[in-house]
Motif scaffolding. Sequence first.
Motif, PDB file in Angstrom:
ATOM      1  N   GLY A 178       0.833  -1.194   0.000  1.00  0.00           N
ATOM      2  CA  GLY A 178       0.000   0.000   0.000  1.00  0.00           C
ATOM      3  C   GLY A 178       0.866   1.241   0.000  1.00  0.00           C
ATOM      4  O   GLY A 178       1.865   1.306   0.705  1.00  0.00           O
ATOM      5  N   ALA A 179       0.485   2.226  -0.808  1.00  0.00           N
ATOM      6  CA  ALA A 179       1.277   3.447  -0.916  1.00  0.00           C
ATOM      7  C   ALA A 179       0.419   4.685  -0.718  1.00  0.00           C
ATOM      8  O   ALA A 179       0.685   5.733  -1.297  1.00  0.00           O
ATOM      9  CB  ALA A 179       1.989   3.495  -2.264  1.00  0.00           C
ATOM     10  N   GLY A 180      -0.591   4.545   0.133  1.00  0.00           N
ATOM     11  CA  GLY A 180      -1.403   5.713   0.481  1.00  0.00           C
ATOM     12  C   GLY A 180      -0.679   6.534   1.535  1.00  0.00           C
ATOM     13  O   GLY A 180       0.557   6.553   1.588  1.00  0.00           O
ATOM     14  N   ASN A 181      -1.442   7.205   2.386  1.00  0.00           N
ATOM     15  CA  ASN A 181      -0.842   8.060   3.413  1.00  0.00           C
ATOM     16  C   ASN A 181       0.112   7.286   4.325  1.00  0.00           C
ATOM     17  O   ASN A 181       1.241   7.731   4.569  1.00  0.00           O
ATOM     18  CB  ASN A 181      -1.923   8.742   4.252  1.00  0.00           C
ATOM     19  CG  ASN A 181      -2.688   9.780   3.463  1.00  0.00           C
ATOM     20  OD1 ASN A 181      -2.204  10.305   2.478  1.00  0.00           O
ATOM     21  ND2 ASN A 181      -3.908  10.060   3.891  1.00  0.00           N
ATOM     22  N   MET A 182      -0.325   6.161   4.839  1.00  0.00           N
ATOM     23  CA  MET A 182       0.510   5.391   5.769  1.00  0.00           C
ATOM     24  C   MET A 182       1.689   4.749   5.042  1.00  0.00           C
ATOM     25  O   MET A 182       2.822   4.810   5.518  1.00  0.00           O
ATOM     26  CB  MET A 182      -0.308   4.310   6.482  1.00  0.00           C
ATOM     27  CG  MET A 182      -1.268   4.867   7.512  1.00  0.00           C
ATOM     28  SD  MET A 182      -0.437   5.744   8.849  1.00  0.00           S
ATOM     29  CE  MET A 182       0.458   4.441   9.625  1.00  0.00           C
ATOM     30  N   GLY A 183       1.439   4.119   3.907  1.00  0.00           N
ATOM     31  CA  GLY A 183       2.512   3.480   3.170  1.00  0.00           C
ATOM     32  C   GLY A 183       3.572   4.476   2.726  1.00  0.00           C
ATOM     33  O   GLY A 183       4.775   4.206   2.804  1.00  0.00           O
ATOM     34  N   SER A 184       3.131   5.643   2.286  1.00  0.00           N
ATOM     35  CA  SER A 184       4.070   6.694   1.891  1.00  0.00           C
ATOM     36  C   SER A 184       4.912   7.157   3.068  1.00  0.00           C
ATOM     37  O   SER A 184       6.118   7.373   2.941  1.00  0.00           O
ATOM     38  CB  SER A 184       3.315   7.889   1.304  1.00  0.00           C
ATOM     39  OG  SER A 184       2.649   7.522   0.125  1.00  0.00           O
ATOM     40  N   ALA A 185       4.273   7.308   4.228  1.00  0.00           N
ATOM     41  CA  ALA A 185       5.003   7.742   5.425  1.00  0.00           C
ATOM     42  C   ALA A 185       6.048   6.700   5.829  1.00  0.00           C
ATOM     43  O   ALA A 185       7.172   7.056   6.190  1.00  0.00           O
ATOM     44  CB  ALA A 185       4.030   7.999   6.572  1.00  0.00           C
ATOM     45  N   PHE A 186       5.684   5.423   5.768  1.00  0.00           N
ATOM     46  CA  PHE A 186       6.651   4.360   6.073  1.00  0.00           C
ATOM     47  C   PHE A 186       7.825   4.407   5.087  1.00  0.00           C
ATOM     48  O   PHE A 186       8.984   4.297   5.482  1.00  0.00           O
ATOM     49  CB  PHE A 186       6.008   2.982   6.028  1.00  0.00           C
ATOM     50  CG  PHE A 186       5.252   2.603   7.249  1.00  0.00           C
ATOM     51  CD1 PHE A 186       5.872   2.502   8.491  1.00  0.00           C
ATOM     52  CD2 PHE A 186       3.899   2.312   7.188  1.00  0.00           C
ATOM     53  CE1 PHE A 186       5.177   2.142   9.622  1.00  0.00           C
ATOM     54  CE2 PHE A 186       3.186   1.949   8.311  1.00  0.00           C
ATOM     55  CZ  PHE A 186       3.825   1.860   9.540  1.00  0.00           C
ATOM     56  N   ALA A 187       7.523   4.551   3.804  1.00  0.00           N
ATOM     57  CA  ALA A 187       8.580   4.580   2.787  1.00  0.00           C
ATOM     58  C   ALA A 187       9.517   5.762   3.014  1.00  0.00           C
ATOM     59  O   ALA A 187      10.740   5.614   2.924  1.00  0.00           O
ATOM     60  CB  ALA A 187       7.965   4.641   1.386  1.00  0.00           C
ATOM     61  N   CYS A 188       8.962   6.921   3.327  1.00  0.00           N
ATOM     62  CA  CYS A 188       9.795   8.105   3.580  1.00  0.00           C
ATOM     63  C   CYS A 188      10.643   7.913   4.832  1.00  0.00           C
ATOM     64  O   CYS A 188      11.812   8.296   4.865  1.00  0.00           O
ATOM     65  CB  CYS A 188       8.919   9.345   3.717  1.00  0.00           C
ATOM     66  SG  CYS A 188       8.179   9.872   2.156  1.00  0.00           S
ATOM     67  N   ALA A 189      10.068   7.309   5.862  1.00  0.00           N
ATOM     68  CA  ALA A 189      10.810   7.085   7.107  1.00  0.00           C
ATOM     69  C   ALA A 189      11.952   6.094   6.903  1.00  0.00           C
ATOM     70  O   ALA A 189      13.002   6.209   7.541  1.00  0.00           O
ATOM     71  CB  ALA A 189       9.874   6.589   8.199  1.00  0.00           C
ATOM     72  N   LEU A 190      11.765   5.127   6.012  1.00  0.00           N
ATOM     73  CA  LEU A 190      12.788   4.106   5.780  1.00  0.00           C
ATOM     74  C   LEU A 190      13.831   4.524   4.744  1.00  0.00           C
ATOM     75  O   LEU A 190      14.889   3.904   4.648  1.00  0.00           O
ATOM     76  CB  LEU A 190      12.129   2.795   5.353  1.00  0.00           C
ATOM     77  CG  LEU A 190      11.330   2.090   6.445  1.00  0.00           C
ATOM     78  CD1 LEU A 190      10.473   0.979   5.847  1.00  0.00           C
ATOM     79  CD2 LEU A 190      12.264   1.546   7.509  1.00  0.00           C
ATOM     80  N   ALA A 191      13.539   5.569   3.982  1.00  0.00           N
ATOM     81  CA  ALA A 191      14.484   6.034   2.962  1.00  0.00           C
ATOM     82  C   ALA A 191      15.788   6.454   3.631  1.00  0.00           C
ATOM     83  O   ALA A 191      15.802   7.144   4.630  1.00  0.00           O
ATOM     84  CB  ALA A 191      13.892   7.210   2.199  1.00  0.00           C
ATOM     85  N   GLY A 192      16.871   5.994   3.092  1.00  0.00           N
ATOM     86  CA  GLY A 192      18.182   6.373   3.604  1.00  0.00           C
ATOM     87  C   GLY A 192      18.642   5.585   4.809  1.00  0.00           C
ATOM     88  O   GLY A 192      19.691   5.873   5.366  1.00  0.00           O
ATOM     89  N   THR A 193      17.891   4.557   5.224  1.00  0.00           N
ATOM     90  CA  THR A 193      18.293   3.755   6.384  1.00  0.00           C
ATOM     91  C   THR A 193      19.156   2.565   5.993  1.00  0.00           C
ATOM     92  O   THR A 193      19.660   1.870   6.866  1.00  0.00           O
ATOM     93  CB  THR A 193      17.070   3.227   7.155  1.00  0.00           C
ATOM     94  OG1 THR A 193      16.347   2.320   6.305  1.00  0.00           O
ATOM     95  CG2 THR A 193      16.168   4.354   7.628  1.00  0.00           C
ATOM     96  N   GLY A 194      19.282   2.316   4.717  1.00  0.00           N
ATOM     97  CA  GLY A 194      20.024   1.146   4.256  1.00  0.00           C
ATOM     98  C   GLY A 194      19.129  -0.045   3.972  1.00  0.00           C
ATOM     99  O   GLY A 194      19.587  -1.047   3.438  1.00  0.00           O
ATOM    100  N   ALA A 195      17.855   0.057   4.329  1.00  0.00           N
ATOM    101  CA  ALA A 195      16.910  -1.024   4.034  1.00  0.00           C
ATOM    102  C   ALA A 195      16.541  -0.977   2.557  1.00  0.00           C
ATOM    103  O   ALA A 195      16.494   0.089   1.942  1.00  0.00           O
ATOM    104  CB  ALA A 195      15.655  -0.886   4.881  1.00  0.00           C
TER     105      ALA A 195
END
Length: 83
Positions: A7-24
């Motif tokens: 899912g890439a709605g509000n929650m999915g987008s927020a998770f993706a942004c939070a994980l960006a740059g973490t090495g995951a």
Amino acid sequence: MKIAIIGAGNMGSAFACALAGTGANVLLGVRDGAKAAGLAQDTGATVLTPNEAAAQADVVILALYYAQAQAFLAQAGDLSGKV
């Protein structure tokens, strides 16, 4: 570590942004890849179908409404061994 966000709605987008740059290695599991292309470009995530993302991931995050989550889980296949 591969993390699938289904899912890439509000929650999915927020998770993706939070994980960006973490090495995951973030995998976005979405029905319409064109709609998630901008988010993928912004976060470095890979866009796949929900089933492909879940199959390849070590961790699966469901960012879906309850009814959609139930439908996904009913057809997702074997998720054993995944968080």
